[in-house]
Write a protein that holds these residues in place. Structure first.
Motif, mmCIF file in Angstrom:
data_model
loop_
_atom_site.group_PDB
_atom_site.id
_atom_site.type_symbol
_atom_site.label_atom_id
_atom_site.label_comp_id
_atom_site.label_asym_id
_atom_site.label_seq_id
_atom_site.Cartn_x
_atom_site.Cartn_y
_atom_site.Cartn_z
ATOM 1 N N PRO A 4 22.361 -54.377 -14.903
ATOM 2 C CA PRO A 4 21.708 -55.304 -15.839
ATOM 3 C C PRO A 4 21.595 -54.700 -17.231
ATOM 4 N N THR A 5 21.272 -55.536 -18.197
ATOM 5 C CA THR A 5 21.016 -55.105 -19.567
ATOM 6 C C THR A 5 19.533 -54.759 -19.705
ATOM 7 N N VAL A 6 19.259 -53.695 -20.435
ATOM 8 C CA VAL A 6 17.868 -53.297 -20.657
ATOM 9 C C VAL A 6 17.236 -54.250 -21.659
ATOM 10 N N ASN A 7 16.226 -54.967 -21.200
ATOM 11 C CA ASN A 7 15.530 -55.909 -22.070
ATOM 12 C C ASN A 7 14.576 -55.175 -23.005
ATOM 13 N N ARG A 8 13.731 -54.316 -22.466
ATOM 14 C CA ARG A 8 12.826 -53.499 -23.268
ATOM 15 C C ARG A 8 12.487 -52.232 -22.500
ATOM 16 N N ILE A 9 11.969 -51.246 -23.206
ATOM 17 C CA ILE A 9 11.588 -49.961 -22.613
ATOM 18 C C ILE A 9 10.113 -49.736 -22.918
ATOM 19 N N ALA A 10 9.372 -49.341 -21.913
ATOM 20 C CA ALA A 10 7.939 -49.099 -22.084
ATOM 21 C C ALA A 10 7.556 -47.800 -21.387
ATOM 22 N N ILE A 11 6.517 -47.176 -21.914
ATOM 23 C CA ILE A 11 5.939 -45.966 -21.309
ATOM 24 C C ILE A 11 4.494 -46.270 -20.997
ATOM 25 N N GLU A 12 4.116 -46.111 -19.766
ATOM 26 C CA GLU A 12 2.769 -46.453 -19.326
ATOM 27 C C GLU A 12 2.080 -45.253 -18.702
ATOM 28 N N GLY A 13 0.764 -45.192 -18.888
ATOM 29 C CA GLY A 13 -0.032 -44.119 -18.297
ATOM 30 C C GLY A 13 -0.240 -42.932 -19.204
ATOM 31 N N ASN A 14 0.388 -42.927 -20.378
ATOM 32 C CA ASN A 14 0.243 -41.803 -21.305
ATOM 33 C C ASN A 14 -0.965 -42.004 -22.198
ATOM 34 N N LYS A 15 -1.772 -40.953 -22.304
ATOM 35 C CA LYS A 15 -2.942 -40.958 -23.177
ATOM 36 C C LYS A 15 -2.906 -39.800 -24.167
ATOM 37 N N ARG A 16 -2.520 -38.622 -23.683
ATOM 38 C CA ARG A 16 -2.529 -37.433 -24.540
ATOM 39 C C ARG A 16 -1.395 -37.453 -25.555
ATOM 40 N N LEU A 17 -0.249 -37.954 -25.148
ATOM 41 C CA LEU A 17 0.899 -38.038 -26.048
ATOM 42 C C LEU A 17 1.168 -39.496 -26.349
ATOM 43 N N LYS A 18 1.312 -39.819 -27.619
ATOM 44 C CA LYS A 18 1.515 -41.192 -28.031
ATOM 45 C C LYS A 18 2.965 -41.632 -27.808
ATOM 46 N N ASP A 19 3.142 -42.978 -27.796
ATOM 47 C CA ASP A 19 4.477 -43.532 -27.568
ATOM 48 C C ASP A 19 5.487 -43.040 -28.597
ATOM 49 N N ASP A 20 5.062 -42.972 -29.865
ATOM 50 C CA ASP A 20 6.000 -42.560 -30.912
ATOM 51 C C ASP A 20 6.557 -41.167 -30.651
ATOM 52 N N ALA A 21 5.712 -40.262 -30.161
ATOM 53 C CA ALA A 21 6.171 -38.898 -29.889
ATOM 54 C C ALA A 21 7.074 -38.859 -28.667
ATOM 55 N N LEU A 22 6.781 -39.660 -27.645
ATOM 56 C CA LEU A 22 7.573 -39.630 -26.419
ATOM 57 C C LEU A 22 8.915 -40.332 -26.575
ATOM 58 N N PHE A 23 8.955 -41.400 -27.357
ATOM 59 C CA PHE A 23 10.205 -42.144 -27.497
ATOM 60 C C PHE A 23 11.283 -41.333 -28.224
ATOM 61 N N THR A 24 10.890 -40.268 -28.910
ATOM 62 C CA THR A 24 11.893 -39.445 -29.588
ATOM 63 C C THR A 24 12.812 -38.709 -28.616
ATOM 64 N N VAL A 25 12.391 -38.547 -27.353
ATOM 65 C CA VAL A 25 13.226 -37.841 -26.377
ATOM 66 C C VAL A 25 13.903 -38.802 -25.402
ATOM 67 N N VAL A 26 13.650 -40.114 -25.522
ATOM 68 C CA VAL A 26 14.249 -41.109 -24.626
ATOM 69 C C VAL A 26 15.575 -41.580 -25.224
ATOM 70 N N ARG A 27 16.652 -41.466 -24.438
ATOM 71 C CA ARG A 27 17.970 -41.871 -24.919
ATOM 72 C C ARG A 27 18.361 -43.280 -24.487
ATOM 73 N N SER A 28 17.726 -43.804 -23.448
ATOM 74 C CA SER A 28 17.987 -45.185 -23.062
ATOM 75 C C SER A 28 17.551 -46.116 -24.190
ATOM 76 N N GLN A 29 18.344 -47.200 -24.388
ATOM 77 C CA GLN A 29 18.072 -48.089 -25.506
ATOM 78 C C GLN A 29 18.063 -49.545 -25.043
ATOM 79 N N PRO A 30 17.199 -50.385 -25.634
ATOM 80 C CA PRO A 30 17.237 -51.826 -25.330
ATOM 81 C C PRO A 30 18.581 -52.418 -25.749
ATOM 82 N N ARG A 31 18.959 -53.517 -25.059
ATOM 83 C CA ARG A 31 20.181 -54.275 -25.308
ATOM 84 C C ARG A 31 21.434 -53.529 -24.903
ATOM 85 N N LEU A 32 21.276 -52.358 -24.267
ATOM 86 C CA LEU A 32 22.410 -51.651 -23.704
ATOM 87 C C LEU A 32 22.356 -51.734 -22.182
ATOM 88 N N VAL A 33 23.464 -51.387 -21.534
ATOM 89 C CA VAL A 33 23.535 -51.468 -20.083
ATOM 90 C C VAL A 33 22.621 -50.413 -19.466
#
Length: 788
Positions: free
Chosen positions: A114-143
């Motif tokens: 399937p195509t990735v519709n969106r990417i989310a990170i849940e359960g994180n409190k100490r590290l914010k989404d902006d800091a964590l998304f810098t190491v995620v290579r999966s991208q929306p709208r790609l396979v």
């Protein structure tokens, strides 16, 4: 003979039957093999005239056939058909596939990822989404790629491990949506921070565990483990700590030191780590004899001998050799001798445990700098980096100078990482210097609360940008408010005006002081541009122009006549110079750091010309193996008004606890005892000597608490007009003359330093040894810790 003839017919019959049975079995086996073998071979061979593909939406059929690697009419075995299936799955485009032979047709049915519709990170409190998304290579709208999602989960876990959360887990999950789309969700379980509960050493004899712990960046968990990040276990920090230990021991003569191993044991609750450094110190060596020889014809080594400046018998330290080499090579350059290199040749005397050093002057290779290439500076201009190089294209190549340039680039603070390497240029006598940098944030917004026993509570708001628009310029704005003082300061700095080592500063400031003790108010507005340039490697000279508007108001009727007569507004214009010499600008001779600063301004105001001068001299050294820091500081000043003019109270030097401790602000100096307020008047002159020693007091190093002793002695004196007394009234005594003579004051004190997460605090406990009866003591003071 007769017996044999009688038994022959039975024996022959038995033998014949056995032969017939054997032949029957043999023919049966042979027939079965002949029948079975052709059928098996036929079942493993396939030949297709066409390929039917079903289920593909995004991927073209021709692409699928290409992955299969099957040609029309090609004969395939079962193994080759399985390989075609593996190729299709290995493409990473399909979640599942099915290959079914049907006569001359090969049916291929696929289910696309399937195509990735969106990417989310849940359960994180100490590290914010902006800091964590810098190491995620999966991208929306790609396979969607499950392998890549697992790698992203591992990268997220590593990000938590860097922050000391070794128990963190990240699980990638998908949520099916319509139109063959999925939401990719990384479910995070952060776990607890893993602190360093215990930091110990095995094999250390010369230094205690406490002393070695002070060397490491990693700290034991202490009183403020919730705020202090250095006590969090970070595996990558261990290598840095090992190098810090090596540098520490090597600088003290332990040339064979090595860290054998570092063992980490996780606590049962998985919230703490016990670290053990197993080390081998080896023997301690000291410097022996020194010599300078020359292998260059007509080069006299005698002048270079005086530049060694290392005392025989002191502990061996490679930094001293480095400093001596730098001094010698700098002298060669000043004498116009290019390509002179100094090679230290070391002779080790194991029996005496000494190291002799022979500095050999040799002719280095004739190599020139071809060019300097700078990469990675997405914001900072090339010229900002090039300005840190003393060598330019076409200059003789000096590896030591290139290394020093790299240190200067790192010291700018503009880059997260700086790598400077050299490689051969267009010819063997040409070198290309590669500078690879990684940008970092250079702007800082600060908002803080402050408290001082003298100034009371206050708020500090400031913004500083040290690399404005990538030009290396500094822009700052600060607002400071305390109970009796508010200040606003705007500053701009250009460190390389016109592309030269010419520093330009411009400051605009406004300060309002309401002096409840003195019962008057002052307002100062300042504009001060200046330029500064080097006179030597450590000395700099500057020229400054200043416009100062001063207003004294809201004086009390109980104030001294010497205060109220200065009420009003005045505009000063002055031009002056300032000189500073700071040994810390160079890495040579690091045993003692010393600073000299001198400022002199000449100007005129609404009435008379004046001169104002201040001086500062300070020295600092480390003793007892760097455990104790000692300092000696002398500070003084003088102000003079010409044409028989008089200084005003806003011109004179007023004592404060930053210059002389143990007394309240304005607590020392000439004082009008005949006025109701008994106003402190300041002095035209002041001189203060401060002696200090800082040392550990036995508390665990991780608490960040140390102690100190100090002695301050000095005085404020001198007035142009000594006729005091109350304002608008007759003097209550026959003589209202203010005593402005020089009287020495002395204070001894104990300081407690506390390196807290909110900043370095200092608690001063003092006792006056020598003072005047009217001086106002302050036996306790809480302030921010500062060094010169």
């Amino acid at each position: 003979m007769s017996n044999f003839t009688a038994g022959a017919p039975g024996s022959i019959a038995t033998f014949g039957r056995a032969v017939r049975q054997f032949l029957a079995v043999f023919l049966l086996i042979l027939t079965t093999a002949l029948i079975a073998t052709p059928q098996a071979a036929k079942a493993q061979d396939y030949r297709f005239k066409s390929v039917n593909i079903d289920g593909n939406v995004r991927v073209d059929s021709a692409t699928i056939i290409n992955y299969l690697g099957i040609q029309s009419g090609q004969s395939l075995s079962g193994g080759e058909l399985n390989a075609a299936y593996q190729n299709l799955i290995g493409s990473g485009l399909f979640e599942s596939a099915e290959i079914t032979p049907r006569g001359n047709v090969l049916d291929v049915r696929v289910v696309e990822y399937p195509t990735v519709n969106r990417i989310a990170i849940e359960g994180n409190k100490r590290l914010k989404d902006d800091a964590l998304f810098t190491v995620v290579r999966s991208q929306p709208r790609l396979v969607y790629n499950p392998t890549l999602a697992e790698q992203d989960a591992a990268a997220l876990v590593e990000a938590y491990e860097v922050g000391g959360r070794l128990a963190a887990t990240v699980t990638p999950k998908i949520i099916r949506r319509s139109d063959n789309r999925v939401d990719l969700v990384f479910e995070v379980t952060e776990g607890k921070v893993v602190d360093v509960e215990r930091l110990r050493f095995v094999g250390n004899r010369a230094f205690s565990d406490r002393r070695l712990r002070s060397v490491l960046e990693t700290k034991q968990a202490g009183l403020f483990r919730t705020f202090v990040k250095s006590d969090t276990f970070v595996a990558d920090r261990i290598e840095f700590d090992k190098q810090s230990l090596t540098d520490f021991y090597t600088a003290r003569g332990f040339v064979d030191f090595q860290t054998v191993s570092v063992a980490s044991e996780l606590a049962r609750e998985r919230d703490g780590v016990f670290l053990t450094f197993r080390i081998q110190e080896g023997q301690q060596f000291s410097f022996g004899r020194f010599a300078v020889t020359s292998e260059i014809p007509n080069l006299n080594p005698a002048p270079y001998q005086r530049l060694i400046k290392i005392r025989s018998g002191r502990s061996f330290n490679p930094a001293y050799i480095d400093a001596a080499i730098t001094r010698m090579e700098n002298k060669a350059l000043k004498d116009g001798l290019d390509f002179v290199r100094v090679e230290p040749r070391v002779i080790r005397n194991a029996r005496e445990r000494t190291i002799d050093v022979n500095f050999v002057l040799v002719r280095g290779p004739r190599v020139f700098v071809e060019r300097i290439d700078i990469e990675g500076n997405t914001t900072t201009l090339d010229r900002v980096v090039r300005q840190q190089f003393r060598s330019v294209e076409g200059d003789p190549f000096n590896p030591r100078e290139i290394s020093h340039s790299a240190d200067r680039i790192r010291a700018l603070g503009y880059f997260e990482d700086v790598q400077v390497e050299t490689r051969e240029g267009s010819s063997p006598d040409r070198v290309i210097v590669d500078v690879d940098v990684e940008e970092t944030t250079t702007g800082a917004l600060t908002l803080g609360l402050a408290y001082s026993t003298n100034d009371g509570p206050g708020i500090n708001l400031g913004y500083t940008q040290t690399n404005l628009l990538g030009r290396g310029q500094t822009l700052s704005f600060n607002i400071n408010t305390v109970a009796e003082e508010q200040s606003y300061v705007f500053g701009f700095t250009e460190p390389f005006l016109f592309g030269r080592d010419l520093k330009f500063d411009a400051d605009i400031g406004h300060r309002t002081t309401t002096n409840s003790t003195q019962q008057y108010k002052t307002v100062r507005d300042t504009f001060s541009p200046s330029i500064e340039f080097p006179l030597s490697e450590r000395g700099r000279l500057g020229l400054r122009y200043r416009i100062l508007n001063t207003k004294l108001s809201e004086t009390s009727p109980d104030s001294s006549r010497l205060v109220t007569k200065d009420e009003g507004e005045r505009l000063d214009n002055s031009f002056g110079y300032f000189y500073s010499f700071d040994s810390r600008r160079s890495k040579i001779d690091e045993d003692i750091s010393y600073v000299v600063r001198f400022t002199q301004n000449f100007g005129f105001n609404d009435t008379d010309p004046f001169m104002r001068a201040t001086g500062f001299m300070g020295a600092q050294a480390s003793i007892f193996d760097d455990l104790v820091q000692v300092r000696a500081i002398v500070e003084g000043g003088a102000v003079k008004v010409y044409n028989d003019g008089e200084t005003k109270i806003t011109d004179r030097f007023a004592q404060n606890t930053r210059i002389m401790r143990g007394f309240e602000n304005f607590g020392v100096g000439p004082r009008d005892l005949n006025a109701p307020n008994q106003d402190s008047l300041g002095g035209n002159f002041f001189a203060v000597l401060r002696l200090e020693a800082d040392f550990p007091i036995g508390l665990p190093e991780e608490y960040g608490i140390s102690g100190g002793l100090f002695l301050d002695t000095g005085s404020y004196w001198g007035l142009d007009d000594t006729a005091g007394g109350p304002t608008g009234a007759a003097c209550p005594v026959a003589d209202c003359t203010v005593d402005d003579d020089f009287y020495l004051r002395s204070v001894i004190g104990f300081a407690l330093y506390w390196d807290t997460p909110l900043g370095p605090l200092r608690f001063n406990f003092t006792k006056a040894l020598k003072k005047k009866d009217y001086d106002v003591e302050e036996p306790f003071e809480l302030t921010i810790s500062t060094k010169f």
